[in-house]
Design an enzyme around this catalytic site. Structure first.
Site, short mmCIF file in Angstrom:
data_model
loop_
_atom_site.label_atom_id
_atom_site.label_comp_id
_atom_site.label_asym_id
_atom_site.label_seq_id
_atom_site.Cartn_x
_atom_site.Cartn_y
_atom_site.Cartn_z
N TYR A 1 12.11 -97.34 59.19
CA TYR A 1 12.23 -95.91 59.41
C TYR A 1 11.73 -95.10 58.22
O TYR A 1 11.96 -95.46 57.06
CB TYR A 1 13.68 -95.53 59.69
CG TYR A 1 14.19 -95.99 61.04
CD1 TYR A 1 13.52 -95.66 62.21
CD2 TYR A 1 15.35 -96.75 61.13
CE1 TYR A 1 13.99 -96.08 63.44
CE2 TYR A 1 15.84 -97.17 62.36
CZ TYR A 1 15.16 -96.83 63.52
OH TYR A 1 15.63 -97.24 64.74
N LYS B 1 46.27 -105.92 53.49
CA LYS B 1 45.85 -104.74 54.25
C LYS B 1 44.34 -104.79 54.51
O LYS B 1 43.63 -105.62 53.93
CB LYS B 1 46.21 -103.47 53.50
CG LYS B 1 45.50 -103.30 52.16
CD LYS B 1 45.95 -102.04 51.44
CE LYS B 1 45.24 -101.90 50.10
NZ LYS B 1 45.62 -100.66 49.39
#
Length: 369
Positions: free
Chosen positions: A264, A38
């Site tokens: 940032y 999965k």
């Protein structure tokens, strides 16, 4: 070091084969092996992984959602595929692509019987999930008789397996709870199948169950994270080999002075002249902000380089002061000199979240066995 070209996840099928054989070695020969593929095979490549596991001799596959099973079918996977969390909306697609649903509630069981009868099916394989303490999906013990009555009241379906999920099989402090789950599973399955005229497959062990509770293997085990190189145990991890190695390159190198800031919010401030390298990978690729601010780092030409400042959407910055490197050089984010577990733990998370979080825009390179 030769110049790398891009950010890439290398998927080593030889390591996959090693892990499969290691886990198989813990089991009796007659115990079946279900491989969980999965979430793009835990962040790698579900088709390449499934094809290799099919070649190696796995008996079953499991995916989370129907679309994952369809992709495997469309790419030549012929083994049985269990869909662990199907929705009623997709039952017709399950039948169309010969997938096998996990039926975990009265609603899903009744709905699939209806869909199977509508399609005039006989003995279509389904899987019954029992809740033994994880309390996510599954029938509780008082519901067993109702399950039996519904299953035996139609010829459209047949139970391929009955299974449950261990909650803490990697944690020895929870040993009593785990043994209690195994005992409850044994009781519940007996209640369900004692009056059937056939014997379904039984499975409760995940990777840590295979390693820590091999006597609870029943007739099949279900392994996911172990196949990809992680044992949930520092004593077991050295026996396994991580399948994925995440690499990138240095886009640019710059020298900054004392007091200069990077990124940032000016989170990183240089205390002395510093050499900074910029890499083309960020939180949109799966390297989340939790790894910034020097909590985690990468390897450049064999040397550790901490991530500085905030992780950006497409970029991270690293401190390469004192490291012999050039623009275009290869950088190893995890794998090789840095085990992915160590990288994940540096950010305060687990290997599952790290490897399944690698985004699809990251290129994949399959390395054959």
């Amino acid at each position: 070091m030769p110049e790398a070209k891009e950010t890439v996840l290398e998927i080593d099928l030889g390591n996959l084969a090693h892990n499969y054989r290691f886990l198989r070695s813990k089991l009796d020969k007659d115990v079946k092996f279900l491989s969980v593929v999965k979430a793009h095979a835990y962040g790698s490549d579900s088709v390449a992984i499934a094809k290799k596991l099919q070649e190696l001799g796995t008996d079953y596959f499991a995916v989370a959602y129907v679309e994952e099973g369809i992709r495997l079918r469309e790419n030549g996977i012929t083994l049985p595929i269990l869909v662990l969390h199907p929705q009623v909306l997709h039952f017709e697609e399950i039948i169309e692509h010969c997938l096998e649903p996990n039926l975990y509630s009265e609603r899903t069981l009744k709905a699939f019987i209806s869909a199977a009868e509508k399609s005039n099916l006989k003995d279509y394989p389904v899987h019954i999930k029992l809740n033994t303490g994880l309390n996510r999906l599954g029938f509780d013990q008082p519901e067993i008789k109702k399950v039996f009555d519904l299953v035996t009241g139609t010829k459209s379906i047949k139970i391929a397996s009955v299974f449950s999920h261990l909650a803490a099989s990697e944690d020895w402090q929870e040993r009593d709870f785990t043994i209690g789950q195994i005992d409850l599973f044994r009781k519940m399955t007996w209640q369900l199948i004692e009056n059937l005229d056939y014997e379904p497959i039984l499975h409760i062990c995940n990777t840590s169950g295979v390693i820590n509770y091999p006597k609870a293997a029943f007739s099949m085990v279900r392994t996911g994270i172990g196949l990809y190189g992680y044992g949930n145990d520092k004593n077991v991890d050295p026996e396994l080999k991580p399948v994925g190695t995440l690499k990138t390159i240095i886009s640019q190198i710059r020298e900054i002075g004392k007091g200069d800031t990077v990124g940032y919010n000016r989170v990183f401030k240089a205390e002395k002249p510093t050499r900074i390298a910029t890499l083309p990978i960020g939180h949109a690729d799966g390297i989340n902000r939790i790894y910034g601010k020097q909590k985690a780092g990468v390897y450049v030409n064999g040397k550790y380089a901490p991530i500085v400042g905030n992780v950006c959407m497409d970029i991270i910055m690293i401190n390469v002061t004192g490291i012999d490197c050039e623009e275009g050089d290869e950088v190893i984010v995890f794998g090789g000199p840095q085990h992915p577990v160590a990288f994940a733990e540096a950010g305060g998370t687990i290997s599952y979240e790290l490897i399944t979080g690698i985004q699809r825009r990251v290129s994949k390179k399959i390395i054959p066995e």
